[in-house]
Design a protein around this motif. Structure first.
Motif, PDB file in Angstrom:
ATOM      1  N   ASN A  79       4.458   3.644   7.344  1.00 53.39           N
ATOM      2  CA  ASN A  79       4.557   5.084   7.102  1.00 53.39           C
ATOM      3  C   ASN A  79       4.903   5.844   8.384  1.00 53.39           C
ATOM      4  O   ASN A  79       4.096   5.973   9.286  1.00 53.39           O
ATOM      5  CB  ASN A  79       3.252   5.626   6.498  1.00 53.39           C
ATOM      6  CG  ASN A  79       2.035   5.310   7.346  1.00 53.39           C
ATOM      7  OD1 ASN A  79       1.746   4.152   7.616  1.00 53.39           O
ATOM      8  ND2 ASN A  79       1.322   6.344   7.760  1.00 53.39           N
ATOM      9  N   ASN A 116       0.161  12.359   4.153  1.00 49.78           N
ATOM     10  CA  ASN A 116       0.680  11.297   4.999  1.00 49.78           C
ATOM     11  C   ASN A 116      -0.217  11.021   6.196  1.00 49.78           C
ATOM     12  O   ASN A 116       0.187  10.352   7.143  1.00 49.78           O
ATOM     13  CB  ASN A 116       2.102  11.611   5.486  1.00 49.78           C
ATOM     14  CG  ASN A 116       2.871  10.354   5.854  1.00 49.78           C
ATOM     15  OD1 ASN A 116       2.634   9.279   5.306  1.00 49.78           O
ATOM     16  ND2 ASN A 116       3.796  10.477   6.797  1.00 49.78           N
ATOM     17  N   ASP A 147      -5.992   1.796   0.833  1.00 49.37           N
ATOM     18  CA  ASP A 147      -5.882   0.336   0.947  1.00 49.37           C
ATOM     19  C   ASP A 147      -7.189  -0.338   0.538  1.00 49.37           C
ATOM     20  O   ASP A 147      -7.178  -1.395  -0.103  1.00 49.37           O
ATOM     21  CB  ASP A 147      -5.547  -0.069   2.382  1.00 49.37           C
ATOM     22  CG  ASP A 147      -4.111   0.231   2.788  1.00 49.37           C
ATOM     23  OD1 ASP A 147      -3.277   0.506   1.905  1.00 49.37           O
ATOM     24  OD2 ASP A 147      -3.832   0.179   4.014  1.00 49.37           O
ATOM     25  N   ARG A 167      -5.774   8.419   5.193  1.00 54.71           N
ATOM     26  CA  ARG A 167      -5.651   8.491   3.733  1.00 54.71           C
ATOM     27  C   ARG A 167      -5.090   7.171   3.209  1.00 54.71           C
ATOM     28  O   ARG A 167      -5.601   6.613   2.236  1.00 54.71           O
ATOM     29  CB  ARG A 167      -4.744   9.641   3.327  1.00 54.71           C
ATOM     30  CG  ARG A 167      -4.421   9.691   1.827  1.00 54.71           C
ATOM     31  CD  ARG A 167      -3.400  10.789   1.584  1.00 54.71           C
ATOM     32  NE  ARG A 167      -3.049  10.940   0.163  1.00 54.71           N
ATOM     33  CZ  ARG A 167      -2.052  10.291  -0.434  1.00 54.71           C
ATOM     34  NH1 ARG A 167      -1.328   9.411   0.251  1.00 54.71           N
ATOM     35  NH2 ARG A 167      -1.773  10.513  -1.711  1.00 54.71           N
ATOM     36  N   HIS A 168      -4.039   6.674   3.863  1.00 56.96           N
ATOM     37  CA  HIS A 168      -3.453   5.397   3.452  1.00 56.96           C
ATOM     38  C   HIS A 168      -4.477   4.265   3.586  1.00 56.96           C
ATOM     39  O   HIS A 168      -4.591   3.405   2.703  1.00 56.96           O
ATOM     40  CB  HIS A 168      -2.217   5.082   4.282  1.00 56.96           C
ATOM     41  CG  HIS A 168      -1.082   6.043   4.093  1.00 56.96           C
ATOM     42  ND1 HIS A 168      -0.445   6.216   2.884  1.00 56.96           N
ATOM     43  CD2 HIS A 168      -0.470   6.885   4.966  1.00 56.96           C
ATOM     44  CE1 HIS A 168       0.528   7.121   3.019  1.00 56.96           C
ATOM     45  NE2 HIS A 168       0.523   7.540   4.269  1.00 56.96           N
ATOM     46  N   GLY A 221       0.814  -1.203   0.000  1.00 60.89           N
ATOM     47  CA  GLY A 221       0.000   0.000   0.000  1.00 60.89           C
ATOM     48  C   GLY A 221       0.846   1.250   0.000  1.00 60.89           C
ATOM     49  O   GLY A 221       2.082   1.194   0.113  1.00 60.89           O
ATOM     50  N   THR A 222       0.205   2.398  -0.141  1.00 65.41           N
ATOM     51  CA  THR A 222       0.924   3.669  -0.099  1.00 65.41           C
ATOM     52  C   THR A 222       1.670   3.789   1.226  1.00 65.41           C
ATOM     53  O   THR A 222       1.218   3.305   2.262  1.00 65.41           O
ATOM     54  CB  THR A 222      -0.053   4.842  -0.266  1.00 65.41           C
ATOM     55  OG1 THR A 222      -1.126   4.706   0.686  1.00 65.41           O
ATOM     56  CG2 THR A 222      -0.624   4.889  -1.671  1.00 65.41           C
ATOM     57  N   GLY A 223       2.809   4.427   1.175  1.00 62.86           N
ATOM     58  CA  GLY A 223       3.637   4.539   2.363  1.00 62.86           C
ATOM     59  C   GLY A 223       4.516   3.334   2.602  1.00 62.86           C
ATOM     60  O   GLY A 223       5.286   3.298   3.560  1.00 62.86           O
ATOM     61  N   GLN A 243       2.665  -1.469   9.347  1.00 59.63           N
ATOM     62  CA  GLN A 243       2.425  -0.028   9.242  1.00 59.63           C
ATOM     63  C   GLN A 243       3.776   0.649   9.086  1.00 59.63           C
ATOM     64  O   GLN A 243       4.480   0.890  10.054  1.00 59.63           O
ATOM     65  CB  GLN A 243       1.703   0.471  10.494  1.00 59.63           C
ATOM     66  CG  GLN A 243       1.406   1.972  10.483  1.00 59.63           C
ATOM     67  CD  GLN A 243       0.589   2.390  11.692  1.00 59.63           C
ATOM     68  OE1 GLN A 243      -0.559   2.016  11.821  1.00 59.63           O
ATOM     69  NE2 GLN A 243       1.189   3.171  12.580  1.00 59.63           N
TER      70      GLN A 243
END
Length: 318
Positions: A127, A148, A157, A152-153, A64-66, A125
């Motif tokens: 980020n 960030n 997801d 949002r992440h 996922g992002t981060g 996790q």
């Protein structure tokens, strides 16, 4: 209809929320979806230790992002019929047991149940955030750049999981629904908003909506005590209160609700002091899709008799 502790019922039906919508809200989520599309998913699917004769049970991992590695339980019927259900769990929880998903699989449905990163499941996790991060989850990233913020992440997801499931060979992309309770209800709204191919959404007393209203009502300590703790430590005179809630507005599902195209059936309990009914209707009233609500006038944030059966019946129409 009895009066609620929150506001009269007829006012609930028109309430539009109090948490500000940031001016660049649409650009914020367009940027997030672009970032997601550019990020390799690195999907890994491996057999689980739990198996049944009629279901293939697997661990699904994606990036996922981060940079987090995010986990979901994936159950596929041996004889698939095309539909799929995405499931999202409550705050601090996990994806639950394999067995509680088998009723859908027995009917030919693929099921994917997300483990929210940083909560009780195995998702990581990764980020790191600047600024405030003490004893908080809801506000993680609030002092960092808006891109960030943890939720949002998490919202992204849900969209990534939906896209992975929509692309599975045995899944009909026109027959995918989403559901969840509390945080899972909020994530259901976020998922359906960020992935417009979702056809049915069944959120139950959704969390993550109208944070300012919930905090001002001061009915339950958790999780809104995280906001109070922030003010006490970082802004004791509330000089930046408007700024704080405007930033939280980026990840407030009431502002994502107008994007939903899925048929949506929301279940609301009028005595809910964890996710007050006004916060739930703030999101419901912004829906522009085919929508309806199921009402429990005398119930709180608890088991709602008949709801699981009703959602199963609804999703069986996919």
């Amino acid at each position: 209809m009895p009066l609620t502790f929150d506001m009269p019922f007829d006012e609930l039906l028109t309430y539009q929320g109090s948490t500000p919508r940031p001016d660049d809200f649409d650009e914020y989520w367009a940027r997030g979806l672009t970032e997601l599309a550019d990020l390799p998913a690195d999907v890994e699917i491996t057999p689980a230790e739990f198996q049944t004769p009629f279901a293939r049970c697997s661990h699904l991992w994606f990036t996922g992002t981060g940079g987090a590695r995010v986990h979901a339980k994936l159950l596929a019927p041996v004889t698939p019929t095309g539909p799929a259900v995405l499931q999202f769990h409550g705050y601090t929880g996990d994806s639950g047991d394999w067995v509680d998903k088998l009723s859908y699989v027995a009917a030919g449905y693929t099921v994917a149940a997300l483990d929210v990163r940083g909560q009780a499941g195995p998702s990581t996790q990764e980020n790191a955030v600047a600024g405030w991060s003490m004893a908080t989850y809801l506000l993680r990233g609030i002092d960092d750049r808006p891109d960030n913020m943890l939720y949002r992440h998490l919202f992204l997801d849900t969209a990534r999981l939906a896209r992975i499931v929509l692309d599975l060979d045995d899944v009909d992309p026109a027959r995918v629904g989403a559901t969840g309770y509390s945080q899972g209800g909020g994530l259901t709204i976020a998922c359906a908003a960020l992935e417009p191919r979702i056809k049915l959404a069944a959120p139950v007393y959704p969390f993550l909506s109208d944070y300012r209203r919930a905090w001002e009502l001061d009915l339950e300590k958790a999780p809104y005590d995280e906001i109070t703790a922030y003010f006490r430590s970082r802004d004791p005179m509330h000089l930046r209160e408007q700024e704080l809630f405007t930033r939280m507005g980026y990840v407030d599902v009431q502002h994502l609700a107008p994007r939903i195209q899925a048929k949506t059936v929301m279940t609301v309990s009028l005595n809910d002091r964890v996710c007050p009914p006004s916060t739930q209707f703030a999101a419901y009233n912004k829906l522009t899709c085919d929508k309806s609500y199921r009402l429990y006038p005398d119930f709180a944030h608890e088991r709602l008799p008949g709801t699981d059966d009703a959602i199963y019946a609804l999703l069986s129409t996919l």
